[in-house]
Design a protein around this motif. Structure first.
Motif, short mmCIF file in Angstrom:
data_model
loop_
_atom_site.label_atom_id
_atom_site.label_comp_id
_atom_site.label_asym_id
_atom_site.label_seq_id
_atom_site.Cartn_x
_atom_site.Cartn_y
_atom_site.Cartn_z
N GLN A 127 0.83 -1.20 0.00
CA GLN A 127 0.00 0.00 0.00
C GLN A 127 0.86 1.25 0.00
OE1 GLN A 127 -3.70 -0.11 2.58
NE2 GLN A 127 -2.71 -1.97 3.30
N SER A 130 2.22 1.68 -3.43
CA SER A 130 1.18 2.12 -4.38
C SER A 130 0.85 3.59 -4.19
CB SER A 130 -0.09 1.27 -4.21
OG SER A 130 -0.73 1.52 -2.98
N ALA A 134 1.12 6.29 -7.05
CA ALA A 134 -0.09 7.03 -7.44
C ALA A 134 0.26 8.43 -7.94
CB ALA A 134 -1.06 7.10 -6.27
N MET A 252 -3.99 1.62 -9.03
CA MET A 252 -2.75 1.63 -8.27
C MET A 252 -3.02 1.42 -6.79
SD MET A 252 0.50 1.97 -9.12
CE MET A 252 0.51 2.97 -10.61
N GLY A 256 -2.29 -2.05 -4.64
CA GLY A 256 -1.43 -2.08 -3.46
C GLY A 256 -2.11 -2.72 -2.28
N SER A 303 -2.91 -0.64 -14.00
CA SER A 303 -2.20 -0.07 -12.86
C SER A 303 -2.22 -0.97 -11.64
CB SER A 303 -2.79 1.30 -12.51
OG SER A 303 -2.45 2.24 -13.49
N SER A 304 -3.24 -1.80 -11.50
CA SER A 304 -3.29 -2.70 -10.34
C SER A 304 -2.15 -3.71 -10.37
CB SER A 304 -4.64 -3.42 -10.28
OG SER A 304 -4.80 -4.29 -11.40
N PRO A 307 2.03 -2.09 -8.53
CA PRO A 307 2.58 -2.26 -7.17
C PRO A 307 2.82 -3.73 -6.81
CG PRO A 307 0.26 -1.62 -7.08
CD PRO A 307 0.69 -1.47 -8.49
#
Length: 399
Positions: A127, A130, A134, A252, A256, A303-304, A307
């Protein structure tokens, strides 16, 4: 979350803006130097070259530095590169300045990810990474449109002056908010480069280069898809691209969060989602509302993955996480170039503007196959050929 993460995200915002704003100001640069639009496109490809070269080089050279000092040096180089870009007297000088500006890109994100992960509890590392990343996606929502407007209203050089000012602001907030973080004891260029002996590192990089390339195969041609197939007016396209940027930011942060709970399943799920969304996009492009929704989901899906891949590389690299994390951005820039090129090939072959999305879905499936193989190797404790022996202690991130 610590304020230091916001400082790192501010730096990511500036880096993301200077990378992606080039797409919006090509006509202005071409007119300014009297070159064609395709020739002006070298400011994009030269940046990608700088990222690929700079990530391993600067990470290895800075292995023994305090990570905060290294981040400040990288932001200083970034700022000087943008200032040189703004003052470029010739087109050749401009290309060289873009390469210099790009050199710190991968190392900044790689070292920034390691610093971010060390600032939080182990179960929140992805997290934290991410949140920093971001900043890169928010650049597509705010920085790129603002930079494009500045180029149109005040000249393209003004855009890079503004980005250089962002670099100065980032220098200030990183110096103020990010704590000192000494390099790992015994760290060296040789140790960092040692990560490249690990088969799992190469498998993770291959997942990014191929799987993420699937997204770029489609997204590189999203403007003509929306105007020629969906039938949207050109004036609407920037709004749709901003929606894509929002999707990237959502992806993102969600990626994360998910990676902290189940790392490999998050990678599998992201690649599967990319493939499904791109197949749906190819089938439903003629329906405007579906097309816009699927562009948003393309941003979320792509985007996922980022991270989760970043954490996968940092974990598999063991005592050399900075280089592995930096190389992730080399792999993603390679994916950008590979996807755009292959998408152009299928269009030129006469398969139409939906073909890049179908091709992209296929690349995402190939990336998924590589990821599943990587997970299988890990579960069985089998090393791919010609890899270093596994570490005798659990992987961890140095503080």
């Amino acid at each position: 979350m610590p304020l230091a993460l916001l400082a790192l995200a501010a730096g990511a915002f500036g880096v993301g803006t200077t990378e992606f704003v080039a797409m919006g100001i090509l006509p202005d640069v071409a007119a300014g130097f009297g070159v064609s639009i395709p020739a002006a496109g070298y400011i994009i490809s030269s940046y990608a070259v700088g990222v690929v070269v700079g990530a391993p080089l600067l990470t290895a050279l800075g292995a023994r530095l305090d990570r905060k000092i290294l981040l400040l040096a990288l932001l200083a180089l970034f700022t000087l590169g943008n200032l040189a870009t703004a003052l470029a007297p010739t087109f050749e000088f401009l290309i060289a300045a873009r390469v210099i500006t790009a050199l710190p890109h991968g190392t900044f994100f790689g070292v920034g990810a390691v610093v971010a992960a060390a600032l939080v509890a182990p179960h929140r590392r992805a997290q934290a990474v991410s949140l920093v990343m971001a900043g890169l996606t928010v650049a597509n929502i705010v920085g790129v449109p603002a930079g494009t407007w500045a180029a149109q209203a005040l000249g393209w050089r003004t855009t890079f002056v503004f980005i250089a000012l962002m670099g100065l602001v980032s220098l200030a907030v990183v110096a103020l908010l990010v704590p000192r973080q000494p390099a790992q004891p015994g760290a060296s260029a040789v140790q960092e480069l040692g990560a490249l002996r690990r088969g799992q590192v190469w498998l993770a990089l291959l997942v990014g280069a191929v799987g993420f390339g699937g997204m770029f195969a489609s997204y590189s041609y999203i403007s003509p898809m929306l105007t020629e197939i969906t039938g949207l007016a050109e004036a609407v396209v920037p709004v749709v691209l901003a929606i894509y940027g929002v999707g990237m930011t959502v992806g993102m942060l969600v990626g994360g969060w998910a990676a902290d709970r189940a790392l490999l399943p998050t990678i599998y799920g992201a690649l599967t989602m990319i493939a499904v969304v791109l197949l749906a996009l190819a089938a439903l492009l003629t329906y405007p509302w579906f097309a816009v929704a699927l562009v948003f989901l393309t941003g979320v899906a792509g985007s996922s993955l980022v991270p989760a891949l970043q954490m996968r590389l940092m974990n598999t690299a063991h005592d050399a996480p900075s280089l592995a994390a930096a190389l992730n951005h080399s792999a993603l820039n390679f994916a950008n170039a590979l996807g755009a090129w292959l998408g152009g090939v299928v269009i030129a072959a006469g398969f139409g503007l939906t073909a890049p999305s179908l091709l992209g879905a296929g690349l995402a499936v190939l990336g998924l196959i590589v990821a599943l193989y990587s997970g299988l190797v890990e579960r069985r404790g089998v090393r791919p050929a010609q890899t270093a022996p596994p570490a005798t202690s659990p992987a961890h991130l140095p503080a």
